[in-house]
Design an enzyme around this catalytic site. Sequence first.
Site, PDB file in Angstrom:
ATOM      1  N   SER A   1      41.618  32.366  40.314  1.00  0.00           N
ATOM      2  CA  SER A   1      42.750  31.965  41.756  1.00  0.00           C
ATOM      3  C   SER A   1      40.779  31.700  42.930  1.00  0.00           C
ATOM      4  O   SER A   1      40.581  32.634  43.536  1.00  0.00           O
ATOM      5  CB  SER A   1      43.981  32.480  42.100  1.00  0.00           C
ATOM      6  OG  SER A   1      43.326  33.483  42.764  1.00  0.00           O
ATOM      7  N   ASP A   2      41.166  31.142  44.705  1.00  0.00           N
ATOM      8  CA  ASP A   2      40.981  31.368  45.066  1.00  0.00           C
ATOM      9  C   ASP A   2      41.079  31.866  46.456  1.00  0.00           C
ATOM     10  O   ASP A   2      42.513  32.433  45.631  1.00  0.00           O
ATOM     11  CB  ASP A   2      40.357  29.901  46.149  1.00  0.00           C
ATOM     12  CG  ASP A   2      39.237  30.222  47.296  1.00  0.00           C
ATOM     13  OD1 ASP A   2      39.365  31.318  47.242  1.00  0.00           O
ATOM     14  OD2 ASP A   2      38.933  29.301  48.280  1.00  0.00           O
ATOM     15  N   TRP A   3      40.653  33.256  46.769  1.00  0.00           N
ATOM     16  CA  TRP A   3      41.657  34.229  47.292  1.00  0.00           C
ATOM     17  C   TRP A   3      42.520  34.269  48.333  1.00  0.00           C
ATOM     18  O   TRP A   3      42.858  33.362  49.724  1.00  0.00           O
ATOM     19  CB  TRP A   3      40.135  34.980  48.531  1.00  0.00           C
ATOM     20  CG  TRP A   3      39.466  35.716  48.140  1.00  0.00           C
ATOM     21  CD1 TRP A   3      38.918  37.123  48.269  1.00  0.00           C
ATOM     22  CD2 TRP A   3      38.387  35.473  46.539  1.00  0.00           C
ATOM     23  NE1 TRP A   3      37.604  37.497  47.331  1.00  0.00           N
ATOM     24  CE2 TRP A   3      37.707  36.646  46.254  1.00  0.00           C
ATOM     25  CE3 TRP A   3      38.424  34.110  45.511  1.00  0.00           C
ATOM     26  CZ2 TRP A   3      37.483  36.873  44.817  1.00  0.00           C
ATOM     27  CZ3 TRP A   3      38.086  34.839  44.111  1.00  0.00           C
ATOM     28  CH2 TRP A   3      36.990  35.708  43.787  1.00  0.00           C
ATOM     29  N   GLY A   4      43.681  34.232  47.351  1.00  0.00           N
ATOM     30  CA  GLY A   4      44.768  34.835  48.106  1.00  0.00           C
ATOM     31  C   GLY A   4      45.361  33.038  47.721  1.00  0.00           C
ATOM     32  O   GLY A   4      46.401  32.382  48.961  1.00  0.00           O
ATOM     33  N   ALA A   5      45.328  32.175  47.204  1.00  0.00           N
ATOM     34  CA  ALA A   5      45.370  30.817  46.837  1.00  0.00           C
ATOM     35  C   ALA A   5      46.682  30.517  45.575  1.00  0.00           C
ATOM     36  O   ALA A   5      46.866  29.907  46.060  1.00  0.00           O
ATOM     37  CB  ALA A   5      44.304  29.766  46.616  1.00  0.00           C
TER      38      ALA A   5
END
Length: 711
Positions: A287-291
């Site tokens: 995942s993208d960071w916090g996505a």
Amino acid sequence: MRNFVGLAGFALLLAGCDSPTDSQIGPPHQPWTPRVCARNTASFSADTLDLCPIDPASLSANGDVNGVHESEARAKTLIAGWTESDELAFVQGSAGQYVGNVAPVEGLPALSLQDGPAGVARFSGVTAFPAPIALAATWDLDLVERWGSAMAAEERGKGAMIQLGPMMNLARTPAGGRIFEGFGEDPYLSAALAARDVIGIQSQKVVATAKHFVGNEQETNRVGGDSRIDERTLHEIYEAPFAASVAAGAASVMCSYNRVNGVYACENPETLRDLKTGLAFSGFVVSDWGATQSLEASANAGLDLEMPLGHWFGQLGAAVDSGAVAKTRLDDMVTRIVASLARVGVLDDPPTGTPSSIVTSSEHATLARDAASESITLLKNDAQILPLDPARSVLVVGEAGNTVPSAVGGGSAFVNAPYIISPLSAINDRIGAAATYDDGTTDSVSRAAAAADVAIVFVTVPSSEGVDRPSLATGLDDVIAKVAAANPNTIVVLNTPGAVLMPWLDQVRAVLVDWYPGQENGNALASVLYGEQNPSGKLPLTFPKSESDLPRPETSITVNYDEALEIGYRALDAAGREPLFAFGFGLSYTTFAYSNLTFAAGSAPGNLIARFELANTGLRSGTEIAELYLSFPPDAGEPPRVLRGFARATLDAGQTQTLSIELTARDFAIYDSSTHAWRVPSGHFQIAIGGSSRSQPLSAELDVMGTGFAP
Ligand code: BGC
């Protein structure tokens, strides 16, 4: 010239290749592994081109990338002894010294993930290479592979196993805050360059991460913004660079913050199915960071690793126990991660460096300098003011020319440059009397400009993740106009992430785009200004005449990709509007002539080679990038012309060389949303070759008999 490929060829076509059967029709869309067959390769000529149906069983995919099956088997053996809690710990981030970390599990070292697309981010002791958009302007596949490999060697030297790049979202809106991290507006060019970047990175036993999947073309409302993209556009345009990266072996893909057609990218069953089933991607989705926005939906749709911490996947154990997420899905997540590390070489040879290791070197500085010089794109050169005569006195205007030279873009891709060579110092190294300097903030600049033979104005436009550019204005238009009014020999150097508007264009003699050039800024620029290097960059994106010619970042949550296939130059071509500078355009200090287009059989059965002569008709040696555009039959629904190949050549003055560009069935194919598959439409195609999207001196017409599907 008109080449006819018609029904007459059909009988022979059947002799040359397998005839299609029902079971061959409509396979899932396949990766960029084109293959066609010709009816008779021995006597193949331009007028006997046939594109034959492909046996889907013969198609290669990420599943067939070298070592995939062996590494999967190895991963399964390795994790056989793991407990469920070992597995759960391995699919979520933890605290650590890299931007992403996974705690060590059962004999495996802790995992280390670090940005990014422009080189090792944030740490010191690294090389600040030119930004990816600058590399895109070189159109130089070998250089991009060397650059990818050098960046990854530095990542590895810092102890990172997984590089968070390349970034391959497209420059759909010229004001997009992250376009400097990518390869421009064209899916074909971006796909070709991203694939070579992946190969370069993974050659260093570092996992490459193709990001951000998918439809992440703006920063406004970057979390939650809903990119509405029709199926055909998604496949032909926005997924294309990912397809090429997967086919090149990319072991990791990062899902993006945005939604795609209403569903968050990290829990989107359709786009993740495109990736894992359609493209046969065998690596892991991070995942993208916090996505990550959910637990079960993400796990079941195909997310394999949550970053930066286990905000959702921290509860994955309970979801597995309740059966909401199958245990086999958890096993699959872990297998994909371990197998990827095994395939790329991390397991057998883990990095030994640490964040404080010094990883830059003189070889990398030289590469940074060469890449920066090669990326410089000359847009205007009236009265051949360039290259400059070292005897002429020079005024440098603007902080970017002296005290605050530009190097890199901002955000997670920010690279800490060990030094930045200022343009003023590099110019002074080459001329007799030292150049004068004015910061351009007061009226003194007019007097200073009038007193010099030549005035060079430096324009920096910053850009960063998290925010789109408010407009395409440079912010220095008044200064440039003032200098140009005082000195007819005014040259503008643009340190920009992409397009800017140029209301002063008619008043200046020359314009160069220097992009974000990295630490060697001044050295690269001065080598072009003084003719040691002949500029050869070509625009990887359109410079429009006005703000409204191309999409602005959308401010509402719903981002309609209404222009569909008409991204960048395709939109202006379709509307019959002139760009300020066209996609693919760039001048040289010499001139080139194109002639004698012919066709021949390609390296694989049925491929078509376009062959032509390129002559250097000027007085100095130089490099040209020849571009091939394809126009489809009108009912195929494609934009007027689309890039489908290019070739670089360096020629001495007066030299002529024969160049070849090879086309495959996939190059002639469109994505058909009714069958969810690629097919070659029948009809009248045009192939045009030249130096930009708006200049093609060579063209030929071709009637193609379509195929039900294509790889
Ligand atoms: C960016 C990613 C990056 C990640 C880790 C996010 O904000 O969108 O591109 O890799 O941060 O730094």
